[in-house]
Design a protein around this motif. Structure first.
Motif, PDB file in Angstrom:
ATOM      1  N   LYS A 192     -13.191  -3.119   2.481  1.00  0.00           N
ATOM      2  CA  LYS A 192     -12.777  -2.839   2.119  1.00  0.00           C
ATOM      3  C   LYS A 192     -10.984  -1.801   3.205  1.00  0.00           C
ATOM      4  CE  LYS A 192     -14.798  -2.918  -2.508  1.00  0.00           C
ATOM      5  NZ  LYS A 192     -15.341  -2.106  -3.305  1.00  0.00           N
ATOM      6  N   CYS A 193     -12.702  -1.218   3.751  1.00  0.00           N
ATOM      7  CA  CYS A 193     -11.392  -0.637   5.017  1.00  0.00           C
ATOM      8  C   CYS A 193     -11.012  -0.866   5.935  1.00  0.00           C
ATOM      9  CB  CYS A 193     -12.867   0.304   6.200  1.00  0.00           C
ATOM     10  SG  CYS A 193     -13.270   1.449   4.432  1.00  0.00           S
ATOM     11  N   ALA A 194     -11.744  -2.126   6.313  1.00  0.00           N
ATOM     12  CA  ALA A 194     -10.222  -3.187   7.173  1.00  0.00           C
ATOM     13  C   ALA A 194      -9.515  -3.458   6.606  1.00  0.00           C
ATOM     14  CB  ALA A 194     -11.796  -4.566   7.705  1.00  0.00           C
ATOM     15  N   ASP A 195      -9.167  -4.127   5.184  1.00  0.00           N
ATOM     16  CA  ASP A 195      -8.324  -4.482   4.767  1.00  0.00           C
ATOM     17  C   ASP A 195      -7.118  -3.639   4.046  1.00  0.00           C
ATOM     18  OD1 ASP A 195      -9.913  -7.496   4.398  1.00  0.00           O
ATOM     19  OD2 ASP A 195     -10.169  -6.824   2.306  1.00  0.00           O
ATOM     20  N   ALA A 196      -7.572  -2.340   4.243  1.00  0.00           N
ATOM     21  CA  ALA A 196      -7.118  -1.341   3.773  1.00  0.00           C
ATOM     22  C   ALA A 196      -6.265  -0.691   5.173  1.00  0.00           C
ATOM     23  CB  ALA A 196      -8.095   0.311   2.893  1.00  0.00           C
ATOM     24  N   ILE A 197      -6.360  -1.122   6.334  1.00  0.00           N
ATOM     25  CA  ILE A 197      -6.656  -0.801   7.654  1.00  0.00           C
ATOM     26  C   ILE A 197      -5.380  -1.465   7.628  1.00  0.00           C
ATOM     27  CG2 ILE A 197      -6.486  -0.655  10.221  1.00  0.00           C
ATOM     28  CD1 ILE A 197      -9.241   1.304   9.525  1.00  0.00           C
ATOM     29  N   ALA A 198      -5.233  -3.027   7.785  1.00  0.00           N
ATOM     30  CA  ALA A 198      -4.652  -4.103   7.499  1.00  0.00           C
ATOM     31  C   ALA A 198      -3.470  -3.794   6.314  1.00  0.00           C
ATOM     32  CB  ALA A 198      -5.638  -5.459   7.123  1.00  0.00           C
ATOM     33  N   ASP A 199      -3.795  -3.490   5.349  1.00  0.00           N
ATOM     34  CA  ASP A 199      -2.413  -3.228   4.586  1.00  0.00           C
ATOM     35  C   ASP A 199      -1.533  -2.511   5.253  1.00  0.00           C
ATOM     36  OD1 ASP A 199      -1.190  -3.687   2.324  1.00  0.00           O
ATOM     37  OD2 ASP A 199      -1.752  -1.745   1.584  1.00  0.00           O
ATOM     38  N   ASN A 200      -1.481  -1.098   5.799  1.00  0.00           N
ATOM     39  CA  ASN A 200      -1.270  -0.431   6.395  1.00  0.00           C
ATOM     40  C   ASN A 200      -0.550  -0.702   7.540  1.00  0.00           C
ATOM     41  OD1 ASN A 200      -1.483   1.513   4.701  1.00  0.00           O
ATOM     42  ND2 ASN A 200      -3.554   2.190   5.658  1.00  0.00           N
ATOM     43  N   ASP A 201      -1.082  -1.556   8.231  1.00  0.00           N
ATOM     44  CA  ASP A 201      -0.090  -2.094   9.483  1.00  0.00           C
ATOM     45  C   ASP A 201       0.998  -3.073   8.836  1.00  0.00           C
ATOM     46  OD1 ASP A 201      -1.669  -1.585  11.803  1.00  0.00           O
ATOM     47  OD2 ASP A 201      -3.301  -2.672  11.992  1.00  0.00           O
ATOM     48  N   ASN A 202       0.425  -4.103   8.099  1.00  0.00           N
ATOM     49  CA  ASN A 202       1.828  -4.784   7.895  1.00  0.00           C
ATOM     50  C   ASN A 202       2.909  -4.209   6.714  1.00  0.00           C
ATOM     51  OD1 ASN A 202       0.504  -7.289   7.996  1.00  0.00           O
ATOM     52  ND2 ASN A 202      -0.677  -6.939   5.986  1.00  0.00           N
ATOM     53  N   LYS A 203       2.344  -2.691   6.301  1.00  0.00           N
ATOM     54  CA  LYS A 203       4.003  -2.029   5.309  1.00  0.00           C
ATOM     55  C   LYS A 203       4.277  -0.920   6.641  1.00  0.00           C
ATOM     56  CE  LYS A 203       1.468  -0.259   1.206  1.00  0.00           C
ATOM     57  NZ  LYS A 203       0.027   0.235   0.146  1.00  0.00           N
ATOM     58  N   MET A 204       3.635  -0.532   8.043  1.00  0.00           N
ATOM     59  CA  MET A 204       4.567  -0.165   8.961  1.00  0.00           C
ATOM     60  C   MET A 204       5.146  -0.741   9.581  1.00  0.00           C
ATOM     61  SD  MET A 204       3.175   2.730   8.799  1.00  0.00           S
ATOM     62  CE  MET A 204       3.849   3.481  10.808  1.00  0.00           C
ATOM     63  N   GLN A 205       4.912  -1.833   9.207  1.00  0.00           N
ATOM     64  CA  GLN A 205       5.636  -3.188  10.378  1.00  0.00           C
ATOM     65  C   GLN A 205       6.869  -3.464   9.357  1.00  0.00           C
ATOM     66  OE1 GLN A 205       4.294  -5.926  13.260  1.00  0.00           O
ATOM     67  NE2 GLN A 205       6.884  -6.020  13.060  1.00  0.00           N
ATOM     68  N   ARG A 206       6.577  -3.689   8.672  1.00  0.00           N
ATOM     69  CA  ARG A 206       8.179  -4.097   7.411  1.00  0.00           C
ATOM     70  C   ARG A 206       9.060  -3.152   7.183  1.00  0.00           C
ATOM     71  NH1 ARG A 206       3.556  -6.129   4.000  1.00  0.00           N
ATOM     72  NH2 ARG A 206       3.559  -4.744   2.775  1.00  0.00           N
ATOM     73  N   ILE A 207       8.361  -1.546   7.826  1.00  0.00           N
ATOM     74  CA  ILE A 207       9.292  -0.579   7.358  1.00  0.00           C
ATOM     75  C   ILE A 207       9.589  -0.443   9.019  1.00  0.00           C
ATOM     76  CG2 ILE A 207       9.125   1.936   7.927  1.00  0.00           C
ATOM     77  CD1 ILE A 207       6.645   2.006   5.960  1.00  0.00           C
ATOM     78  N   ALA A 208       9.710  -1.095  10.277  1.00  0.00           N
ATOM     79  CA  ALA A 208       9.935  -0.567  10.804  1.00  0.00           C
ATOM     80  C   ALA A 208      10.609  -1.498  11.368  1.00  0.00           C
ATOM     81  CB  ALA A 208       9.032  -0.783  12.425  1.00  0.00           C
ATOM     82  N   SER A 209      10.624  -3.251  10.396  1.00  0.00           N
ATOM     83  CA  SER A 209      11.622  -4.246  11.091  1.00  0.00           C
ATOM     84  C   SER A 209      12.892  -3.472  10.272  1.00  0.00           C
ATOM     85  CB  SER A 209      11.532  -5.456  10.148  1.00  0.00           C
ATOM     86  OG  SER A 209      10.025  -5.551  10.854  1.00  0.00           O
ATOM     87  N   ASN A 210      12.787  -2.646   8.663  1.00  0.00           N
ATOM     88  CA  ASN A 210      13.843  -1.962   7.991  1.00  0.00           C
ATOM     89  C   ASN A 210      14.965  -0.943   8.832  1.00  0.00           C
ATOM     90  OD1 ASN A 210      13.038  -4.737   5.971  1.00  0.00           O
ATOM     91  ND2 ASN A 210      11.973  -3.494   5.189  1.00  0.00           N
ATOM     92  N   LEU A 211      14.270  -0.559  10.240  1.00  0.00           N
ATOM     93  CA  LEU A 211      14.784   0.626  10.167  1.00  0.00           C
ATOM     94  C   LEU A 211      15.793   0.125  10.560  1.00  0.00           C
ATOM     95  CD1 LEU A 211      11.771   2.922  10.985  1.00  0.00           C
ATOM     96  CD2 LEU A 211      13.846   3.605   9.815  1.00  0.00           C
TER      97      LEU A 211
END
Length: 241
Positions: A192-211
């Protein structure tokens, strides 16, 4: 007679130690050569694209005791050829990147160099291990020139985000050599911890791509195993000069 046997044993140990040190010198040279390539790629992107795709590079040579244990476990002869053909993690490099796109981008750029041969890829980002571990593993070979010969040196490279590395480091501290105490519930929590970190990685990727700082035209496309297009982030610095 007993003294002679002791002397022979000591001589054998010294000979093995000298040979092993020679082998490790080969691997250290290959490792440093690949580390330099990674550092050049990072600095080039910082200068040309104003983006730092590598946060940190860690590297190590496997401890002699661990190497000898693997040789015995695999029942291998103590030769350079046997080691190089059967043990692929003697020299290891770990590359920490800000974004998932940087992981694949750096891997792609490194493996496209003419003196780097990709031997094997294990994508634990696309296909995580059962405990949640994520990382991109590459086994590569690079030729190194020595004073009297040229050898192809095999290097293991692990590329991951800072978040993935944080989880892996903590999981190692919690679980290393404690398999008897690891319950199903603990494994579930780790996942669950690993999945949460992966989810954050994906969110940061989307944010950076949209900036607005990152424009599509200035990005480098990276072909990923998932067949999805991941962009190597490059900032738009117009108006900031």
């Amino acid at each position: 007679m007993e003294q002679k046997n002791v002397e022979d044993e000591v001589g054998f140990i010294l000979e093995i130690s000298a040979q092993l040190q020679l082998f490790l010198n080969f691997y250290e040279a290959g490792m440093k050569q690949v580390v330099t390539k990674l550092e050049i790629l990072c600095k080039d992107f910082q200068y040309e694209k104003k983006h730092k795709p590598i946060e940190n590079i860690k590297y190590r040579i496997k401890e002699p005791k661990s190497i000898l244990n693997k040789i015995r476990k695999k029942n291998l002869p103590f030769t350079y050829r046997a080691m190089s053909e059967n043990i692929f993690d003697i020299a290891g490099i770990r590359v920490l990147c800000p974004f998932i796109s940087d992981v694949y981008g750096i891997a792609d750029l490194l493996c496209s160099q003419e003196d780097i041969t990709l031997i094997e890829t294990k994508d634990y980002i696309e296909h995580p291990k059962d405990n949640g571990y994520r990382s991109l593993h590459l086994i590569v070979s690079t030729p190194v020139n020595f004073s009297d010969c040229k050898r192809d040196i095999i290097i293991e490279i692990q590329l991951r985000t800072v978040g993935m590395d944080s989880w892996a480091s903590l999981e190692h501290q919690l679980c290393y050599k404690k398999s008897s105490g690891i319950t199903t519930d603990i494994l579930s929590e780790l996942r669950k911890c690993a999945d949460a970190i992966a989810d954050n990685d994906n969110k940061m990727q989307r944010i950076a791509s949209n900036l607005a700082l990152f424009t599509r035209d200035e990005c480098i496309s990276v072909d990923c195993k998932s067949n999805s297009e991941i962009l190597f982030l490059t900032p738009n610095i117009e108006g900031n000069e």
